[in-house]
Design a protein around this motif. Structure first.
Motif, PDB file in Angstrom:
ATOM      1  N   GLN A 121       0.831  -1.205   0.000  1.00  0.00           N
ATOM      2  CA  GLN A 121       0.000   0.000   0.000  1.00  0.00           C
ATOM      3  C   GLN A 121       0.864   1.253   0.000  1.00  0.00           C
ATOM      4  O   GLN A 121       2.047   1.214   0.370  1.00  0.00           O
ATOM      5  CB  GLN A 121      -0.928  -0.025   1.203  1.00  0.00           C
ATOM      6  CG  GLN A 121      -1.992  -1.116   1.110  1.00  0.00           C
ATOM      7  CD  GLN A 121      -3.057  -0.974   2.187  1.00  0.00           C
ATOM      8  OE1 GLN A 121      -2.754  -0.577   3.302  1.00  0.00           O
ATOM      9  NE2 GLN A 121      -4.287  -1.299   1.840  1.00  0.00           N
ATOM     10  N   VAL A 122       0.248   2.329  -0.381  1.00  0.00           N
ATOM     11  CA  VAL A 122       0.934   3.627  -0.388  1.00  0.00           C
ATOM     12  C   VAL A 122       1.556   3.885   0.989  1.00  0.00           C
ATOM     13  O   VAL A 122       0.921   3.657   2.014  1.00  0.00           O
ATOM     14  CB  VAL A 122      -0.046   4.750  -0.744  1.00  0.00           C
ATOM     15  CG1 VAL A 122       0.576   6.112  -0.492  1.00  0.00           C
ATOM     16  CG2 VAL A 122      -0.464   4.643  -2.196  1.00  0.00           C
ATOM     17  N   GLY A 123       2.790   4.320   0.961  1.00  0.00           N
ATOM     18  CA  GLY A 123       3.499   4.602   2.202  1.00  0.00           C
ATOM     19  C   GLY A 123       4.265   3.417   2.750  1.00  0.00           C
ATOM     20  O   GLY A 123       5.049   3.562   3.698  1.00  0.00           O
ATOM     21  N   GLY A 124       4.064   2.259   2.149  1.00  0.00           N
ATOM     22  CA  GLY A 124       4.733   1.064   2.619  1.00  0.00           C
ATOM     23  C   GLY A 124       6.160   0.945   2.129  1.00  0.00           C
ATOM     24  O   GLY A 124       6.676   1.838   1.440  1.00  0.00           O
ATOM     25  N   SER A 125       6.783  -0.175   2.480  1.00  0.00           N
ATOM     26  CA  SER A 125       8.185  -0.409   2.148  1.00  0.00           C
ATOM     27  C   SER A 125       8.364  -1.800   1.543  1.00  0.00           C
ATOM     28  O   SER A 125       7.594  -2.718   1.844  1.00  0.00           O
ATOM     29  CB  SER A 125       9.052  -0.307   3.406  1.00  0.00           C
ATOM     30  OG  SER A 125       8.978   0.980   3.979  1.00  0.00           O
TER      31      SER A 125
ATOM     32  N   MET B 267      13.211   0.308  -0.414  1.00  0.00           N
ATOM     33  CA  MET B 267      12.286   1.328  -0.898  1.00  0.00           C
ATOM     34  C   MET B 267      11.281   1.668   0.198  1.00  0.00           C
ATOM     35  O   MET B 267      10.567   0.781   0.673  1.00  0.00           O
ATOM     36  CB  MET B 267      11.548   0.832  -2.144  1.00  0.00           C
ATOM     37  CG  MET B 267      12.483   0.391  -3.264  1.00  0.00           C
ATOM     38  SD  MET B 267      11.611  -0.023  -4.777  1.00  0.00           S
ATOM     39  CE  MET B 267      10.713  -1.475  -4.257  1.00  0.00           C
ATOM     40  N   ASN B 268      11.260   2.917   0.589  1.00  0.00           N
ATOM     41  CA  ASN B 268      10.344   3.390   1.625  1.00  0.00           C
ATOM     42  C   ASN B 268       9.392   4.436   1.051  1.00  0.00           C
ATOM     43  O   ASN B 268       9.629   4.979  -0.028  1.00  0.00           O
ATOM     44  CB  ASN B 268      11.140   4.000   2.782  1.00  0.00           C
ATOM     45  CG  ASN B 268      12.060   3.011   3.455  1.00  0.00           C
ATOM     46  OD1 ASN B 268      11.738   1.836   3.609  1.00  0.00           O
ATOM     47  ND2 ASN B 268      13.225   3.489   3.875  1.00  0.00           N
ATOM     48  N   SER B 269       8.343   4.705   1.798  1.00  0.00           N
ATOM     49  CA  SER B 269       7.369   5.744   1.414  1.00  0.00           C
ATOM     50  C   SER B 269       6.918   5.560  -0.030  1.00  0.00           C
ATOM     51  O   SER B 269       6.906   6.506  -0.829  1.00  0.00           O
ATOM     52  CB  SER B 269       7.977   7.140   1.617  1.00  0.00           C
ATOM     53  OG  SER B 269       8.386   7.326   2.947  1.00  0.00           O
ATOM     54  N   LEU B 270       6.546   4.342  -0.354  1.00  0.00           N
ATOM     55  CA  LEU B 270       6.212   4.026  -1.739  1.00  0.00           C
ATOM     56  C   LEU B 270       4.951   4.748  -2.192  1.00  0.00           C
ATOM     57  O   LEU B 270       4.012   4.973  -1.414  1.00  0.00           O
ATOM     58  CB  LEU B 270       6.067   2.516  -1.903  1.00  0.00           C
ATOM     59  CG  LEU B 270       7.407   1.781  -1.932  1.00  0.00           C
ATOM     60  CD1 LEU B 270       7.235   0.303  -1.672  1.00  0.00           C
ATOM     61  CD2 LEU B 270       8.103   2.005  -3.274  1.00  0.00           C
TER      62      LEU B 270
ATOM     63  N   GLY C 237      13.713  -9.248 -13.892  1.00  0.00           N
ATOM     64  CA  GLY C 237      12.809  -8.287 -13.280  1.00  0.00           C
ATOM     65  C   GLY C 237      11.937  -8.861 -12.178  1.00  0.00           C
ATOM     66  O   GLY C 237      11.684 -10.067 -12.117  1.00  0.00           O
ATOM     67  N   THR C 238      11.496  -7.966 -11.316  1.00  0.00           N
ATOM     68  CA  THR C 238      10.546  -8.309 -10.255  1.00  0.00           C
ATOM     69  C   THR C 238       9.525  -7.187 -10.176  1.00  0.00           C
ATOM     70  O   THR C 238       9.882  -6.005 -10.247  1.00  0.00           O
ATOM     71  CB  THR C 238      11.274  -8.526  -8.906  1.00  0.00           C
ATOM     72  OG1 THR C 238      10.349  -9.007  -7.932  1.00  0.00           O
ATOM     73  CG2 THR C 238      11.946  -7.265  -8.395  1.00  0.00           C
ATOM     74  N   LEU C 239       8.259  -7.556 -10.062  1.00  0.00           N
ATOM     75  CA  LEU C 239       7.179  -6.577 -10.165  1.00  0.00           C
ATOM     76  C   LEU C 239       6.859  -5.965  -8.807  1.00  0.00           C
ATOM     77  O   LEU C 239       6.670  -6.677  -7.813  1.00  0.00           O
ATOM     78  CB  LEU C 239       5.927  -7.241 -10.738  1.00  0.00           C
ATOM     79  CG  LEU C 239       4.718  -6.340 -10.938  1.00  0.00           C
ATOM     80  CD1 LEU C 239       5.026  -5.235 -11.954  1.00  0.00           C
ATOM     81  CD2 LEU C 239       3.519  -7.170 -11.375  1.00  0.00           C
ATOM     82  N   VAL C 240       6.772  -4.652  -8.797  1.00  0.00           N
ATOM     83  CA  VAL C 240       6.357  -3.902  -7.607  1.00  0.00           C
ATOM     84  C   VAL C 240       5.055  -3.183  -7.940  1.00  0.00           C
ATOM     85  O   VAL C 240       4.987  -2.455  -8.933  1.00  0.00           O
ATOM     86  CB  VAL C 240       7.429  -2.886  -7.187  1.00  0.00           C
ATOM     87  CG1 VAL C 240       6.903  -1.973  -6.069  1.00  0.00           C
ATOM     88  CG2 VAL C 240       8.694  -3.605  -6.735  1.00  0.00           C
ATOM     89  N   THR C 241       4.039  -3.397  -7.110  1.00  0.00           N
ATOM     90  CA  THR C 241       2.751  -2.748  -7.300  1.00  0.00           C
ATOM     91  C   THR C 241       2.394  -1.988  -6.025  1.00  0.00           C
ATOM     92  O   THR C 241       2.360  -2.577  -4.941  1.00  0.00           O
ATOM     93  CB  THR C 241       1.649  -3.766  -7.619  1.00  0.00           C
ATOM     94  OG1 THR C 241       2.023  -4.507  -8.779  1.00  0.00           O
ATOM     95  CG2 THR C 241       0.329  -3.055  -7.876  1.00  0.00           C
ATOM     96  N   VAL C 242       2.145  -0.699  -6.172  1.00  0.00           N
ATOM     97  CA  VAL C 242       1.797   0.139  -5.028  1.00  0.00           C
ATOM     98  C   VAL C 242       0.366   0.615  -5.221  1.00  0.00           C
ATOM     99  O   VAL C 242       0.053   1.275  -6.214  1.00  0.00           O
ATOM    100  CB  VAL C 242       2.745   1.333  -4.895  1.00  0.00           C
ATOM    101  CG1 VAL C 242       2.406   2.135  -3.626  1.00  0.00           C
ATOM    102  CG2 VAL C 242       4.192   0.876  -4.863  1.00  0.00           C
ATOM    103  N   SER C 243      -0.483   0.292  -4.276  1.00  0.00           N
ATOM    104  CA  SER C 243      -1.895   0.640  -4.413  1.00  0.00           C
ATOM    105  C   SER C 243      -2.324   1.581  -3.297  1.00  0.00           C
ATOM    106  O   SER C 243      -1.807   1.545  -2.187  1.00  0.00           O
ATOM    107  CB  SER C 243      -2.755  -0.612  -4.401  1.00  0.00           C
ATOM    108  OG  SER C 243      -2.531  -1.352  -3.216  1.00  0.00           O
ATOM    109  N   SER C 244      -3.324   2.385  -3.634  1.00  0.00           N
ATOM    110  CA  SER C 244      -3.823   3.349  -2.651  1.00  0.00           C
ATOM    111  C   SER C 244      -5.064   2.804  -1.960  1.00  0.00           C
ATOM    112  O   SER C 244      -5.596   1.776  -2.330  1.00  0.00           O
ATOM    113  CB  SER C 244      -4.147   4.676  -3.329  1.00  0.00           C
ATOM    114  OG  SER C 244      -5.053   4.465  -4.382  1.00  0.00           O
TER     115      SER C 244
END
Length: 124
Positions: free
Chosen positions: A13-17, A83-86, A117-124
Motif C-alpha cells: 500500500q501507499v506509504g509502505g516499504s 524502498m520506503n514511502s512508496l 525483473g521483479t514486479l512492484v505494485t503500489v496501491s492506494s
C-alpha cells in the motif's frame, strides 16, 4: 555472462516499504558497477539507483532520492534496493543490472547484464 536474479517484489500500500534483492553469479567483486532500473506500463525504462562496487559510491534518480537506498553485500553476492514511502507512481517492473565502464545508468545504454525483473505494485 553474468546471471542476475531479482527477488522481493510484491504488492504494497501507499506509504509502505519493500526491499528488492539481486543475486549475481560470479560475485559482486567481478562487477564494475550495479544498479536498479524500472519500467512502468507504457513508460520508458528509467534508472533508479546505482552503485560502484569497488568504492561504494552511489547515485539516485530524483524520484528515488530520500526514499530509496541501494546497498551491496559482497559476502552474499547480493545487491539490495530498500524502498520506503512508496507511491503509486513507483509501480513498475524493477530490473537489476551490472554495468561496465561507460555504462549509462540513466538510460541503461551500454549495460550488458540484466535480470528478468521483479514486479512492484503500489496501491492506494
Amino acid at each position: 555472462q553474468m546471471r542476475l536474479q531479482e527477488s522481493g517484489g510484491g504488492s504494497v500500500q501507499v506509504g509502505g516499504s519493500l526491499t528488492l534483492s539481486c543475486t549475481a553469479s560470479g560475485g559482486l567483486a567481478s562487477t564494475h558497477s550495479m544498479g536498479w532500473f524500472r519500467q512502468g506500463t507504457g513508460k520508458k525504462r528509467e534508472g533508479v539507483a546505482n552503485i560502484y562496487t569497488d568504492t561504494g559510491m552511489t547515485h539516485y534518480s530524483n524520484s528515488a532520492k530520500g526514499r530509496f537506498t541501494i546497498s551491496q553485500d559482497s559476502a552474499k553476492n547480493t545487491l539490495y534496493l530498500q524502498m520506503n514511502s512508496l507511491k503509486p507512481e513507483d509501480t513498475a517492473m524493477y530490473y537489476c543490472a551490472a554495468g561496465v565502464p561507460g555504462s549509462d545508468y540513466m538510460s541503461g545504454d551500454g549495460i550488458p547484464n540484466w535480470g528478468k525483473g521483479t514486479l512492484v505494485t503500489v496501491s492506494s
